[in-house]
Write a protein that holds these residues in place. Structure first.
Motif, short mmCIF file in Angstrom:
data_model
loop_
_atom_site.label_atom_id
_atom_site.label_comp_id
_atom_site.label_asym_id
_atom_site.label_seq_id
_atom_site.Cartn_x
_atom_site.Cartn_y
_atom_site.Cartn_z
N PRO A 59 0.80 -1.23 0.00
CA PRO A 59 0.00 0.00 0.00
C PRO A 59 0.83 1.28 0.00
O PRO A 59 0.50 2.22 -0.71
N TRP A 60 1.90 1.32 0.81
CA TRP A 60 2.69 2.56 0.83
C TRP A 60 3.45 2.76 -0.48
O TRP A 60 3.60 3.88 -0.96
N PHE A 61 3.89 1.67 -1.06
CA PHE A 61 4.54 1.74 -2.37
C PHE A 61 3.53 2.22 -3.42
O PHE A 61 3.85 3.07 -4.27
N ALA A 62 2.31 1.69 -3.35
CA ALA A 62 1.28 2.10 -4.32
C ALA A 62 0.96 3.58 -4.19
O ALA A 62 0.83 4.30 -5.19
N MET A 63 0.84 4.06 -2.95
CA MET A 63 0.56 5.49 -2.75
C MET A 63 1.69 6.35 -3.29
O MET A 63 1.45 7.35 -3.99
N THR A 64 2.92 5.97 -3.01
CA THR A 64 4.07 6.74 -3.49
C THR A 64 4.13 6.74 -5.01
O THR A 64 4.45 7.76 -5.64
N ALA A 65 3.81 5.61 -5.63
CA ALA A 65 3.84 5.52 -7.08
C ALA A 65 2.80 6.44 -7.71
O ALA A 65 3.08 7.16 -8.68
N VAL A 66 1.59 6.43 -7.16
CA VAL A 66 0.53 7.30 -7.69
C VAL A 66 0.91 8.77 -7.55
O VAL A 66 0.77 9.56 -8.50
N LEU A 67 1.39 9.16 -6.37
CA LEU A 67 1.76 10.56 -6.15
C LEU A 67 2.95 10.97 -7.03
O LEU A 67 3.01 12.10 -7.51
N SER A 68 3.87 10.04 -7.25
CA SER A 68 5.02 10.34 -8.11
C SER A 68 4.59 10.57 -9.54
O SER A 68 5.06 11.50 -10.21
N LEU A 69 3.67 9.73 -10.02
CA LEU A 69 3.18 9.92 -11.38
C LEU A 69 2.39 11.23 -11.50
O LEU A 69 2.48 11.93 -12.53
N ALA A 127 13.38 -0.29 -5.55
CA ALA A 127 14.17 -1.29 -4.86
C ALA A 127 13.93 -1.23 -3.35
O ALA A 127 13.80 -2.27 -2.68
N ALA A 128 13.86 -0.02 -2.80
CA ALA A 128 13.69 0.13 -1.35
C ALA A 128 12.33 -0.40 -0.89
O ALA A 128 12.24 -1.10 0.13
N PHE A 129 11.27 -0.08 -1.61
CA PHE A 129 9.95 -0.53 -1.20
C PHE A 129 9.83 -2.05 -1.28
O PHE A 129 9.24 -2.68 -0.40
N PHE A 130 10.38 -2.65 -2.32
CA PHE A 130 10.30 -4.09 -2.42
C PHE A 130 11.12 -4.78 -1.32
O PHE A 130 10.82 -5.90 -0.91
N TYR A 131 12.15 -4.09 -0.85
CA TYR A 131 12.99 -4.69 0.19
C TYR A 131 12.38 -4.53 1.59
O TYR A 131 12.38 -5.48 2.38
N TRP A 132 11.82 -3.33 1.87
CA TRP A 132 11.39 -3.05 3.23
C TRP A 132 9.89 -3.28 3.51
O TRP A 132 9.50 -3.63 4.60
N GLU A 133 9.05 -3.04 2.47
CA GLU A 133 7.61 -3.17 2.73
C GLU A 133 7.13 -4.58 2.40
O GLU A 133 7.35 -5.09 1.30
N THR A 134 6.42 -5.15 3.33
CA THR A 134 5.92 -6.51 3.16
C THR A 134 4.68 -6.52 2.28
O THR A 134 3.83 -5.62 2.35
N SER A 135 4.57 -7.52 1.47
CA SER A 135 3.38 -7.68 0.63
C SER A 135 2.15 -7.85 1.49
O SER A 135 2.15 -8.56 2.50
N TRP A 136 1.05 -7.16 1.08
CA TRP A 136 -0.22 -7.25 1.83
C TRP A 136 -0.74 -8.69 1.83
O TRP A 136 -1.32 -9.15 2.82
N VAL A 137 -0.53 -9.40 0.74
CA VAL A 137 -1.04 -10.77 0.63
C VAL A 137 -0.39 -11.67 1.68
O VAL A 137 -1.04 -12.54 2.28
N SER A 138 0.89 -11.45 1.95
CA SER A 138 1.62 -12.33 2.86
C SER A 138 1.16 -12.22 4.31
O SER A 138 1.24 -13.20 5.05
N HIS A 139 0.67 -11.05 4.72
CA HIS A 139 0.25 -10.92 6.11
C HIS A 139 -1.24 -10.65 6.30
O HIS A 139 -1.72 -10.64 7.43
N GLN A 140 -2.01 -10.41 5.22
CA GLN A 140 -3.46 -10.22 5.35
C GLN A 140 -4.25 -11.29 4.62
O GLN A 140 -5.45 -11.42 4.83
#
Length: 528
Positions: A59-69, A127-140
């Protein structure tokens, strides 16, 4: 929907409003746009976030991507507003692909350093988001993830649809609509209107075949006709007192000899050449194109349409389009045959030695036109020329001190910032003037008389010069010239203002009258 996700949605929505506030000029505040625009904005955020969330699962990666675009679009809009007097619209999304295919035309306007820095920062962020942020599927869990994405996308789409139905009528003035609706709402409004629109009917063109038939004259009486769309051609002497009065000697002479001259009201500023080009070739105004006016060639690439070239072809002309750039730019390789051109001469017909600055020079284009005229035998030619030499970005070239004597004779060296791009532009403008001399000589020396039309597609991109001196009106010069002196003497020399979509019809009138007059002279000579 969990509380952390709801908090993220509020933070992201606030981020979209903060980034939108960076627009120059800034649209009216969010709360003054009405409920319809507010629903479209909120729906856009939910839909885009939901789609990116579905793709990235973070989710945080998705938000950052949308705002960046969104930030990229805002920066693109600010650059476009500064250089072209028009903000970003939905039609401009295809230019991102053109930026990859033709980076020289686009990237320098944003800054090469900024483009490299943004690309590098984007790669590091991914690279940073894929390394530090956990996938929503894996924990929800997958079911919770898909349900959240579905709710977000469905809610967003519903709000956009509901808001669009209440937005009201657009003015099709991008700056005005952006101010009224905001960024997201205006993009949706233009995009949906474009999808719902239809092409103007063929009979709205003054070149409709049933009403624009050429007069009955012999092929031998038809003059060669050359119509030049000169890149960024204008007369800066009207707004810049530092420019020498002798800047355009051949233009001044030809204008005094012209059958008709004046200023052309063009539907473009600084770029968007095809808007002017289409108006001249089809005879249709921007209002007749409606929402399609911002890139009419996307429509014309798919269907045949009445045009100036088609009328010449119907009269017995061999029709040639000459553009010293890749033929597929703006789909011209598909558009020009649809408009009635027999031959397309593009950059492949030139050599690297023909370049002057960044592009194929006007001198090489003039030589090519002269060669086509010289090789013509019994068939008259209609040649439509789209030059490239004076196309920006001008700041990719350095001013030349040796050229200032004939352009900015009293300018200091080194040049101040407001004169650097101006000096580059003026040097190439002198080359356009020399091209004009070559063409008038080529048309005047042949056994068949010639008619030439010449106009600028838009004013150049010179924001620093305009800020220092004054901005031009946005109109460009045009003239219609004949190699037959008796034809030139028949017309008044008082400048006449035309709209770009009127120029082709006026050119036809001059050509038919020249042909009729010459045929009459030939008949008279038979009885002597």
């Amino acid at each position: 929907m969990t509380s952390p996700l709801f908090t993220l949605l509020i933070v992201g929505l606030a981020g979209t409003l903060a980034i939108e506030a960076l627009l120059k000029p800034r649209p009216r505040p969010f709360w003054q746009r009405g409920s319809a625009a507010a629903m479209a904005h909120l729906g856009s955020w939910l839909l885009t976030f939901g789609l990116f969330f579905l793709l990235l699962q973070r989710p945080w990666f998705a938000m950052t991507a949308v705002l960046s675009l969104q930030l990229v679009i805002v920066q693109s809009s600010n650059t476009k507003s500064q250089t072209l007097n028009e903000p970003f619209i939905c039609h401009d999304f295809e230019y991102f692909w053109d930026t990859i295919r033709h980076p020289r035309l686009y990237v320098p306007f944003f800054g090469i350093g900024l483009a490299i820095a943004a690309s590098s920062a984007g790669a590091l962020a991914i690279a940073a988001f894929f390394y530090w942020e956990t996938s929503w599927v894996s924990h929800q869990g997958g079911r919770s993830f898909l349900a959240a994405c579905g709710i977000l996308c469905a809610s967003g789409a519903a709000l956009i649809a509901l808001g669009f139905q209440r937005l009201g009528t657009m003015t099709l003035c991008p700056a005005r609509d952006l101010d009224k609706l905001g960024l997201f709402s205006s993009l949706w409004a233009y995009g949906i209107a474009l999808l719902r629109s239809s092409a103007p009917p063929p009979n709205t063109s003054p070149f409709y075949y049933d009403t624009a038939a050429p007069p009955t004259v012999s092929a031998a009486a038809l003059p060669h006709t050359v119509l030049v769309q000169s890149e960024s051609f204008s007369d800066p002497r009207s707004w810049c007192p530092d420019v020498t009065k002798d800047l355009l000697p051949h233009w001044d002479l030809s204008s005094r000899q012209a059958q008709q001259r004046g200023t052309l009201s063009v539907p473009a500023w600084g770029a968007n050449t095809v808007r002017t080009e289409c108006a001249v070739l089809t005879g249709l105004s921007p209002e007749q194109w409606g929402i399609r006016q911002f890139n009419p060639y996307r429509t014309l690439a798919r269907q045949r349409f009445p045009s100036l070239a088609a009328i010449f072809k119907q009269a017995g002309y061999r029709t040639v389009c000459l553009h010293p750039y890749p033929a597929n730019f703006y789909f011209r390789h598909r558009v020009m045959p649809q408009l009635g051109f027999d031959i397309f001469v593009d950059v492949e017909d030139f050599s690297p030695d023909d370049r002057n600055g960044q592009y194929i020079g006007d001198a090489a284009v003039a030589r090519k036109v002269a060669a086509l005229l010289d090789d013509a035998t019994d068939t008259p030619l209609f040649i439509f020329v789209i030059t490239m030499e004076n196309h920006g970005p001008l700041d990719l070239e350095r001013p030349r001190h040796d050229a200032l004597a004939t352009t900015l004779p009293h300018a200091p060296w080194p040049l101040p910032p407001h004169q650097r791009n101006l000096a580059v532009y003026l040097r190439h403008l002198r080359q356009a003037d020399a091209m004009l001399e070559t063409l008038t000589c080529a048309l005047g020396q042949g056994s068949r008389p010639g008619v030439m039309g010449w106009y600028g597609d838009h004013v150049p991109i010179l924001p620093e010069a305009y800020a220092y001196y004054s901005a031009p009106t946005g109109e460009t010069p045009y003239m219609l010239w004949s190699s037959q002196k008796n034809q030139r003497d028949r017309y008044p020399t008082t400048p006449q203002r035309l709209a770009a979509n009127e120029l082709g019809s006026v050119l036809l009138q001059h050509v038919w009258q020249a042909a009729s007059g010459r045929q009459g002279q030939r008949k008279d000579s038979e009885y002597q």
